[in-house]
Design a protein around this motif. Sequence first.
Motif, mmCIF file in Angstrom:
data_model
loop_
_atom_site.group_PDB
_atom_site.id
_atom_site.type_symbol
_atom_site.label_atom_id
_atom_site.label_comp_id
_atom_site.label_asym_id
_atom_site.label_seq_id
_atom_site.Cartn_x
_atom_site.Cartn_y
_atom_site.Cartn_z
ATOM 1 N N GLU A 3 12.383 -9.568 0.954
ATOM 2 C CA GLU A 3 11.393 -8.505 1.013
ATOM 3 C C GLU A 3 11.144 -7.952 -0.389
ATOM 4 O O GLU A 3 12.059 -7.845 -1.204
ATOM 5 N N ASP A 4 9.912 -7.594 -0.658
ATOM 6 C CA ASP A 4 9.545 -6.972 -1.925
ATOM 7 C C ASP A 4 10.333 -5.672 -2.090
ATOM 8 O O ASP A 4 10.473 -4.905 -1.132
ATOM 9 N N PRO A 5 10.871 -5.385 -3.284
ATOM 10 C CA PRO A 5 11.675 -4.176 -3.485
ATOM 11 C C PRO A 5 10.939 -2.877 -3.113
ATOM 12 O O PRO A 5 11.534 -1.953 -2.566
ATOM 13 N N THR A 6 9.654 -2.830 -3.377
ATOM 14 C CA THR A 6 8.884 -1.630 -3.027
ATOM 15 C C THR A 6 8.797 -1.471 -1.515
ATOM 16 O O THR A 6 8.919 -0.356 -0.984
ATOM 17 N N THR A 7 8.608 -2.562 -0.815
ATOM 18 C CA THR A 7 8.575 -2.537 0.649
ATOM 19 C C THR A 7 9.929 -2.121 1.206
ATOM 20 O O THR A 7 10.006 -1.303 2.131
ATOM 21 N N THR A 8 10.993 -2.662 0.623
ATOM 22 C CA THR A 8 12.346 -2.300 1.044
ATOM 23 C C THR A 8 12.589 -0.817 0.823
ATOM 24 O O THR A 8 13.117 -0.118 1.700
ATOM 25 N N LEU A 9 12.195 -0.323 -0.352
ATOM 26 C CA LEU A 9 12.377 1.096 -0.663
ATOM 27 C C LEU A 9 11.614 1.973 0.332
ATOM 28 O O LEU A 9 12.152 2.962 0.844
ATOM 29 N N THR A 10 10.388 1.610 0.634
ATOM 30 C CA THR A 10 9.577 2.365 1.592
ATOM 31 C C THR A 10 10.230 2.372 2.967
ATOM 32 O O THR A 10 10.312 3.407 3.627
ATOM 33 N N ARG A 11 10.724 1.217 3.388
ATOM 34 C CA ARG A 11 11.378 1.105 4.696
ATOM 35 C C ARG A 11 12.636 1.968 4.738
ATOM 36 O O ARG A 11 12.869 2.705 5.699
ATOM 37 N N LEU A 12 13.456 1.895 3.689
ATOM 38 C CA LEU A 12 14.694 2.681 3.645
ATOM 39 C C LEU A 12 14.392 4.176 3.621
ATOM 40 O O LEU A 12 15.059 4.971 4.303
ATOM 41 N N ARG A 13 13.395 4.580 2.845
ATOM 42 C CA ARG A 13 13.027 5.999 2.786
ATOM 43 C C ARG A 13 12.511 6.496 4.128
ATOM 44 O O ARG A 13 12.774 7.635 4.515
ATOM 45 N N SER A 14 11.792 5.654 4.821
ATOM 46 C CA SER A 14 11.311 6.024 6.151
ATOM 47 C C SER A 14 12.483 6.257 7.099
ATOM 48 O O SER A 14 12.490 7.223 7.879
ATOM 49 N N SER A 15 13.471 5.394 7.016
ATOM 50 C CA SER A 15 14.676 5.555 7.832
ATOM 51 C C SER A 15 15.392 6.864 7.483
ATOM 52 O O SER A 15 15.811 7.613 8.369
ATOM 53 N N ILE A 16 15.515 7.144 6.190
ATOM 54 C CA ILE A 16 16.155 8.388 5.742
ATOM 55 C C ILE A 16 15.380 9.596 6.260
ATOM 56 O O ILE A 16 15.971 10.572 6.744
#
Length: 97
Positions: A3-16
Amino acid sequence: MTEDPTTTLTRLRSSIDNIDAALMYMLAERFKATKQVGHLKAEHGMPASDPAREEQQVARLRTLAAEADLDPAFAEKWFNFVVAEVIRHHTEAADSR
């Protein structure tokens, strides 16, 4: 494919963000219950603080934290912060009587 790092970051932030929202609602429920305790204590002339209960809770939460791979010292700090607010609510309830 990774996964693209920006996509991963967005997904993780959404979870947070979802976890933070759940925590806020759970804290609100906790304070609703503790406010009822405060009114009960005020009604019956009981002290706002219960050091023995608080000590038991600290021990219990430190154990739970360790089991959850969370720093027990952090759990204790969090609990002390919350209890300070609870005692403030209880004192306000007693003063309003």
